[in-house]
Write a protein that holds these residues in place. Structure first.
Motif, PDB file in Angstrom:
ATOM      1  N   THR A   1       0.840  -1.202   0.000  1.00 35.88           N
ATOM      2  CA  THR A   1       0.000   0.000   0.000  1.00 35.88           C
ATOM      3  C   THR A   1       0.874   1.252   0.000  1.00 35.88           C
ATOM      4  OG1 THR A   1      -1.779  -1.150   1.148  1.00 35.88           O
ATOM      5  CG2 THR A   1      -1.819   1.242   1.242  1.00 35.88           C
TER       6      THR A   1
ATOM      7  N   ALA B   1       2.155   1.913  -3.542  1.00 37.89           N
ATOM      8  CA  ALA B   1       1.106   2.508  -4.381  1.00 37.89           C
ATOM      9  C   ALA B   1       0.853   3.962  -3.988  1.00 37.89           C
ATOM     10  CB  ALA B   1      -0.178   1.691  -4.278  1.00 37.89           C
TER      11      ALA B   1
ATOM     12  N   SER C   1      -3.901   3.696 -13.316  1.00 36.75           N
ATOM     13  CA  SER C   1      -4.830   4.614 -12.660  1.00 36.75           C
ATOM     14  C   SER C   1      -6.149   3.904 -12.375  1.00 36.75           C
ATOM     15  CB  SER C   1      -5.068   5.813 -13.564  1.00 36.75           C
ATOM     16  OG  SER C   1      -6.164   6.565 -13.097  1.00 36.75           O
ATOM     17  N   ALA C   2      -6.557   3.896 -11.114  1.00 40.82           N
ATOM     18  CA  ALA C   2      -7.821   3.248 -10.743  1.00 40.82           C
ATOM     19  C   ALA C   2      -9.043   3.924 -11.363  1.00 40.82           C
ATOM     20  CB  ALA C   2      -7.966   3.182  -9.227  1.00 40.82           C
TER      21      ALA C   2
ATOM     22  N   THR D   1      -5.387   8.104  -7.856  1.00 38.73           N
ATOM     23  CA  THR D   1      -5.360   6.769  -7.258  1.00 38.73           C
ATOM     24  C   THR D   1      -4.537   5.864  -8.170  1.00 38.73           C
ATOM     25  OG1 THR D   1      -7.558   7.089  -6.340  1.00 38.73           O
ATOM     26  CG2 THR D   1      -6.710   4.847  -6.367  1.00 38.73           C
TER      27      THR D   1
ATOM     28  N   VAL E   1      -2.723   2.139  -8.773  1.00 37.26           N
ATOM     29  CA  VAL E   1      -2.822   0.733  -8.387  1.00 37.26           C
ATOM     30  C   VAL E   1      -1.527   0.043  -8.817  1.00 37.26           C
ATOM     31  CG1 VAL E   1      -4.097  -1.421  -8.600  1.00 37.26           C
ATOM     32  CG2 VAL E   1      -5.307   0.770  -8.718  1.00 37.26           C
TER      33      VAL E   1
ATOM     34  N   TRP F   1      -2.665  -3.219  -5.226  1.00 38.33           N
ATOM     35  CA  TRP F   1      -2.840  -2.376  -4.036  1.00 38.33           C
ATOM     36  C   TRP F   1      -3.037  -0.931  -4.451  1.00 38.33           C
ATOM     37  CZ3 TRP F   1      -3.457  -4.583   0.622  1.00 38.33           C
ATOM     38  CH2 TRP F   1      -3.154  -5.946   0.692  1.00 38.33           C
ATOM     39  N   HIS F   2      -3.986  -0.252  -3.809  1.00 38.09           N
ATOM     40  CA  HIS F   2      -4.358   1.118  -4.152  1.00 38.09           C
ATOM     41  C   HIS F   2      -3.662   2.140  -3.256  1.00 38.09           C
ATOM     42  CE1 HIS F   2      -7.571  -1.133  -6.022  1.00 38.09           C
ATOM     43  NE2 HIS F   2      -8.007  -0.047  -6.628  1.00 38.09           N
TER      44      HIS F   2
ATOM     45  N   ASP G   1      -4.356   6.157  -2.755  1.00 35.39           N
ATOM     46  CA  ASP G   1      -5.313   7.203  -3.116  1.00 35.39           C
ATOM     47  C   ASP G   1      -4.992   8.452  -2.316  1.00 35.39           C
ATOM     48  OD1 ASP G   1      -7.482   8.738  -3.814  1.00 35.39           O
ATOM     49  OD2 ASP G   1      -8.989   7.340  -3.096  1.00 35.39           O
TER      50      ASP G   1
END
Length: 109
Positions: free
Chosen positions: A8, A11, A50-51, A91, A93, A97-98, A100
């Motif tokens: 995390t 990311a 990019s989420a 955000t 990824v 795992w993100h 943000d």
């Protein structure tokens, strides 16, 4: 559990790095689409994606909300003006795992 925190963090570091890059181009005359392009490229250069891009039809890699727009503004050919206040939400990824984050910017002096 420790591994998930590490992933995390990676990311999140990518997302924060994209915002650091955005800080270098914020000025009057910049289009919000230029901010999106920069975020897209930065995230991809770090082997992430990019989420928001294509999520439920969202057409861009980040959200750029100007002045009275509360959140999730869609980057476009809108030109930033002196005194605008913008929020850029990114955000990234990486390996599932993100990360943000968002940051507020004041355009110009």
């Amino acid at each position: 559990m420790i591994e998930s925190f590490k992933k995390t963090k990676i990311a999140g570091t990518i997302a924060a790095g994209a915002l650091d890059e955005v800080n270098t181009i914020i000025r009057p005359g910049v289009k919000t689409s230029e901010i999106d392009n920069l975020c897209y490229q930065y995230i991809n250069d770090h082997q992430a994606y990019s989420a928001p891009l294509y999520y439920r039809g969202f057409p861009k890699s980040c959200c750029v909300s100007t002045n009275h727009v509360v959140c999730h503004g869609i980057p476009s050919d809108k030109i930033l003006n002196e005194g605008d206040i913008i929020n850029v939400d990114v955000t990234a990824v990486k390996d599932g795992w993100h990360g943000d984050t968002s940051r507020m910017f004041i355009v110009g002096e």
